[in-house]
Write an enzyme that holds these catalytic residues in place. Sequence first.
Site, PDB file in Angstrom:
ATOM      1  N   GLU A   1       4.805  11.713  -0.325  1.00 36.57           N
ATOM      2  CA  GLU A   1       3.527  12.442   0.140  1.00 36.57           C
ATOM      3  C   GLU A   1       2.636  12.772  -1.269  1.00 36.57           C
ATOM      4  O   GLU A   1       2.031  13.639  -1.580  1.00 36.57           O
ATOM      5  CB  GLU A   1       3.871  13.945   0.728  1.00 36.57           C
TER       6      GLU A   1
ATOM      7  N   ARG B   1       2.381  19.284   2.033  1.00 35.13           N
ATOM      8  CA  ARG B   1       2.750  19.378   0.429  1.00 35.13           C
ATOM      9  C   ARG B   1       3.510  20.567   0.080  1.00 35.13           C
ATOM     10  O   ARG B   1       4.311  20.475  -0.858  1.00 35.13           O
ATOM     11  CB  ARG B   1       1.670  18.893  -0.628  1.00 35.13           C
TER      12      ARG B   1
ATOM     13  N   GLY C   1      28.394  19.112 -18.186  1.00 40.56           N
ATOM     14  CA  GLY C   1      28.905  17.882 -19.001  1.00 40.56           C
ATOM     15  C   GLY C   1      29.423  16.918 -17.920  1.00 40.56           C
ATOM     16  O   GLY C   1      28.917  16.565 -16.955  1.00 40.56           O
TER      17      GLY C   1
ATOM     18  N   ASP D   1      -2.327  18.777   3.243  1.00 39.56           N
ATOM     19  CA  ASP D   1      -2.460  20.266   2.924  1.00 39.56           C
ATOM     20  C   ASP D   1      -1.459  21.062   3.402  1.00 39.56           C
ATOM     21  O   ASP D   1      -1.012  22.100   2.748  1.00 39.56           O
ATOM     22  CB  ASP D   1      -3.816  20.663   3.257  1.00 39.56           C
TER      23      ASP D   1
ATOM     24  N   ALA E   1       0.894  -1.203   0.018  1.00 42.48           N
ATOM     25  CA  ALA E   1       0.035  -0.031  -0.048  1.00 42.48           C
ATOM     26  C   ALA E   1       0.913   1.225  -0.079  1.00 42.48           C
ATOM     27  O   ALA E   1       1.412   1.795   1.136  1.00 42.48           O
ATOM     28  CB  ALA E   1      -0.836  -0.065   1.251  1.00 42.48           C
ATOM     29  N   GLY E   2       1.133   1.800  -1.186  1.00 41.48           N
ATOM     30  CA  GLY E   2       1.815   3.112  -1.327  1.00 41.48           C
ATOM     31  C   GLY E   2       0.914   4.197  -1.725  1.00 41.48           C
ATOM     32  O   GLY E   2       0.272   4.809  -1.022  1.00 41.48           O
TER      33      GLY E   2
HETATM   34  C1  LIG Z   1      12.903   8.335   0.818  1.00 41.64           C
HETATM   35  C2  LIG Z   1      11.291   8.115   1.045  1.00 41.64           C
HETATM   36  C3  LIG Z   1      10.632   8.428   2.285  1.00 41.64           C
HETATM   37  C4  LIG Z   1       9.462   8.255   2.429  1.00 41.64           C
HETATM   38  N1  LIG Z   1       8.732   8.691   3.602  1.00 41.64           N
HETATM   39  C5  LIG Z   1       7.623   8.145   3.883  1.00 41.64           C
HETATM   40  C6  LIG Z   1       6.963   8.613   5.369  1.00 41.64           C
HETATM   41  O1  LIG Z   1       7.693   9.147   5.920  1.00 41.64           O
HETATM   42  N2  LIG Z   1       5.749   7.983   5.695  1.00 41.64           N
HETATM   43  C7  LIG Z   1       5.269   7.207   4.623  1.00 41.64           C
HETATM   44  O2  LIG Z   1       4.083   6.650   4.930  1.00 41.64           O
HETATM   45  N3  LIG Z   1       5.691   6.904   3.414  1.00 41.64           N
HETATM   46  C8  LIG Z   1       7.079   7.547   3.127  1.00 41.64           C
HETATM   47  N4  LIG Z   1       7.396   7.236   1.657  1.00 41.64           N
HETATM   48  C9  LIG Z   1       6.651   6.515   0.860  1.00 41.64           C
HETATM   49  C10 LIG Z   1       6.176   7.022  -0.162  1.00 41.64           C
HETATM   50  O3  LIG Z   1       5.026   8.134   0.178  1.00 41.64           O
HETATM   51  C11 LIG Z   1       5.402   6.003  -1.312  1.00 41.64           C
HETATM   52  O4  LIG Z   1       6.825   5.770  -2.016  1.00 41.64           O
HETATM   53  C12 LIG Z   1       4.567   6.710  -2.238  1.00 41.64           C
HETATM   54  O5  LIG Z   1       3.689   7.208  -1.811  1.00 41.64           O
HETATM   55  C13 LIG Z   1       4.595   5.791  -3.677  1.00 41.64           C
HETATM   56  O6  LIG Z   1       4.004   4.424  -3.134  1.00 41.64           O
HETATM   57  P1  LIG Z   1       5.040   3.195  -3.796  1.00 41.64           P
HETATM   58  O7  LIG Z   1       6.127   3.574  -3.590  1.00 41.64           O
HETATM   59  O8  LIG Z   1       4.021   2.083  -3.176  1.00 41.64           O
HETATM   60  O9  LIG Z   1       4.385   3.463  -5.359  1.00 41.64           O
HETATM   61  P2  LIG Z   1       3.179   3.033  -6.122  1.00 41.64           P
HETATM   62  O10 LIG Z   1       1.819   3.488  -5.384  1.00 41.64           O
HETATM   63  O11 LIG Z   1       3.093   1.404  -6.261  1.00 41.64           O
HETATM   64  O12 LIG Z   1       3.164   3.618  -7.383  1.00 41.64           O
HETATM   65  C14 LIG Z   1       4.291   3.281  -8.542  1.00 41.64           C
HETATM   66  C15 LIG Z   1       4.128   4.126  -9.645  1.00 41.64           C
HETATM   67  O13 LIG Z   1       2.598   4.014 -10.107  1.00 41.64           O
HETATM   68  C16 LIG Z   1       1.830   5.387 -10.249  1.00 41.64           C
HETATM   69  N5  LIG Z   1       0.484   5.193  -9.638  1.00 41.64           N
HETATM   70  C17 LIG Z   1       0.093   4.509  -8.552  1.00 41.64           C
HETATM   71  N6  LIG Z   1      -1.424   4.408  -8.601  1.00 41.64           N
HETATM   72  C18 LIG Z   1      -1.692   5.272  -9.560  1.00 41.64           C
HETATM   73  C19 LIG Z   1      -2.688   6.009 -10.060  1.00 41.64           C
HETATM   74  N7  LIG Z   1      -4.191   5.508  -9.485  1.00 41.64           N
HETATM   75  N8  LIG Z   1      -2.714   6.486 -11.138  1.00 41.64           N
HETATM   76  C20 LIG Z   1      -1.587   6.779 -11.999  1.00 41.64           C
HETATM   77  N9  LIG Z   1      -0.528   6.562 -11.623  1.00 41.64           N
HETATM   78  C21 LIG Z   1      -0.465   5.819 -10.457  1.00 41.64           C
HETATM   79  C22 LIG Z   1       2.625   6.207  -9.175  1.00 41.64           C
HETATM   80  O14 LIG Z   1       2.535   7.400  -9.309  1.00 41.64           O
HETATM   81  C23 LIG Z   1       4.184   5.608  -9.419  1.00 41.64           C
HETATM   82  O15 LIG Z   1       4.510   6.177 -10.567  1.00 41.64           O
HETATM   83  C24 LIG Z   1       8.717   7.280   1.472  1.00 41.64           C
HETATM   84  C25 LIG Z   1       9.358   7.014   0.244  1.00 41.64           C
HETATM   85  C26 LIG Z   1      10.624   7.294   0.426  1.00 41.64           C
HETATM   86  C27 LIG Z   1      11.018   6.760  -1.063  1.00 41.64           C
END
Ligand SMILES: Cc1cc2nc3c(=O)[nH]c(=O)nc-3n(C[C@H](O)[C@H](O)[C@H](O)COP(=O)(O)OP(=O)(O)OC[C@H]3O[C@@H](n4cnc5c(N)ncnc54)[C@H](O)[C@@H]3O)c2cc1C
Length: 422
Positions: free
Chosen positions: A400, A277, A376, A274, A148-149
């Site tokens: 975020e 971001r 470069g 809000d 769940a991202g």
């Molecule tokens: C360095 C770092 C720090 C972080 N800190 C935190 C934190 O403090 N707390 C926390 O909870 N999380 C944190 N995160 C997690 C971050 O918020 C997630 O990585 C982000 O929300 C994306 O989720 P995912 O990586 O699972 O990618 P996915 O959700 O799997 O997405 C993969 C790709 O698919 C695209 N995509 C997904 N769904 C759709 C859609 N419906 N329509 C179009 N495109 C879509 C995305 O834009 C992305 O390009 C952090 C991540 C990093 C790398």
Amino acid sequence: MIDFEIPASLGKQLQILEQVALNVMRPASRHFDVHEHDRPWDYIKLMWDGGNNAGYRGRAGSGDLLSMSGGEGGEKVSGPKIRNLALMYTVEMLSYGDCGLYLSTAGGALGAAAVEAAGTPEQRERFLTRFKGGEPKWGAMAMTEPQAGSDTANIRTTAKLTEDGKEWILNGEKIFVTNGLMAAQESPGIVVVWATIAPGTGRAGMRAFVVEGNTPGMTVARLEKKHGIRASDTAALTFADCRIPYDNIIGSPELAKAEGKDSKGFAGAMKTFDATRPLVAASAIGVGRAALDFTKDFLFKQGVTIRYDAPPNVLTAVERDVMRMEAQLRAAWLLTIRAAWQMDIGISNSLEASMCKVKAGEAVTWVTQKAVELLGAEGYDCKLLVEKWMRDGKINDLYEGTGQINRLVVARRMLGYSSKEL
Ligand SMILES: Cc1cc2nc3c(=O)[nH]c(=O)nc-3n(C[C@H](O)[C@H](O)[C@H](O)COP(=O)(O)OP(=O)(O)OC[C@H]3O[C@@H](n4cnc5c(N)ncnc54)[C@H](O)[C@@H]3O)c2cc1C
């Protein structure tokens, strides 16, 4: 009306922070890039103590710079409310120094922002005053899970009420938690954990809980190794029968009773974003400005001056590129200042918060890549920080809410669609 001038009350603080950015952060940048899991204690203590001594302890201060912990933009600031604006300028300046180091600044950060956005006055008092003094402390927010991202409604971490109704028991796994180590284990900080109280009900079952640092059952499973912002600690956290008091559920306890039936809990998460971001956007602009300033200086030393008064047909490709870099960052800055200003005067800014983050995330990605290109091979070489800024900057387009997800938010807000419809 938005005021585009830096408020006088803030100008002096920014001058000091510029010195910190150039003379403390930049010289340490490469070390913490190479030694990813070292903690930048000199910087952390300087900022924490500096905030205490300077007396600007509100969100714009540095001791609790990112605490989001109440106060009106620092007690020494008078005049119009500039709390979010002040924070935006501060974050931009520190990211101009080093984005990863800025993220490691002690304070409440996202965790405190969540409490501030959706907590009760009692919870703000109980959880946020810790960021106002004593030893450095950190706050974190744990939403993301392996499955769940972007799809936050798919979280599987559970919060179950004990039979006597006095405690919640959390079980689950969170990944990529910024400041996760420092908030969960290395300080008496807070981790705001998103969990479901009604598995299978998606957003309706989502609630946020405050887990205080070193609560038994919350452990740091690992530290992530990252492409950029390596000075920032990013941890995976495990919750195994982690017990917390009943009233650590953020917001009204009534939320606990509306099991899986309303999505006010989820709305709380969105309110947090809000506020935060625009700060991600500000951070992006800071990194972009670092790359732009360096590139202009580098080109100038090679005899290239940018002729702002020359007609377009005589401009060189390099001059056009530099002007476009400036224009991209300026556009992002204008959107960001608007989103922060709206928060300060109490206007809903969900649309603008996502807009500025989309624009700034895209701008910093393009600007930093362009900087590498214009320099470069030297731009690609680790002797300079330009290649690092390219790696650091990209994070602002990811966390975020990715660029795509924030575009969806913008489209929904503009067209009046719900998340079910678009
Ligand atoms: C360095 C770092 C720090 C972080 N800190 C935190 C934190 O403090 N707390 C926390 O909870 N999380 C944190 N995160 C997690 C971050 O918020 C997630 O990585 C982000 O929300 C994306 O989720 P995912 O990586 O699972 O990618 P996915 O959700 O799997 O997405 C993969 C790709 O698919 C695209 N995509 C997904 N769904 C759709 C859609 N419906 N329509 C179009 N495109 C879509 C995305 O834009 C992305 O390009 C952090 C991540 C990093 C790398």
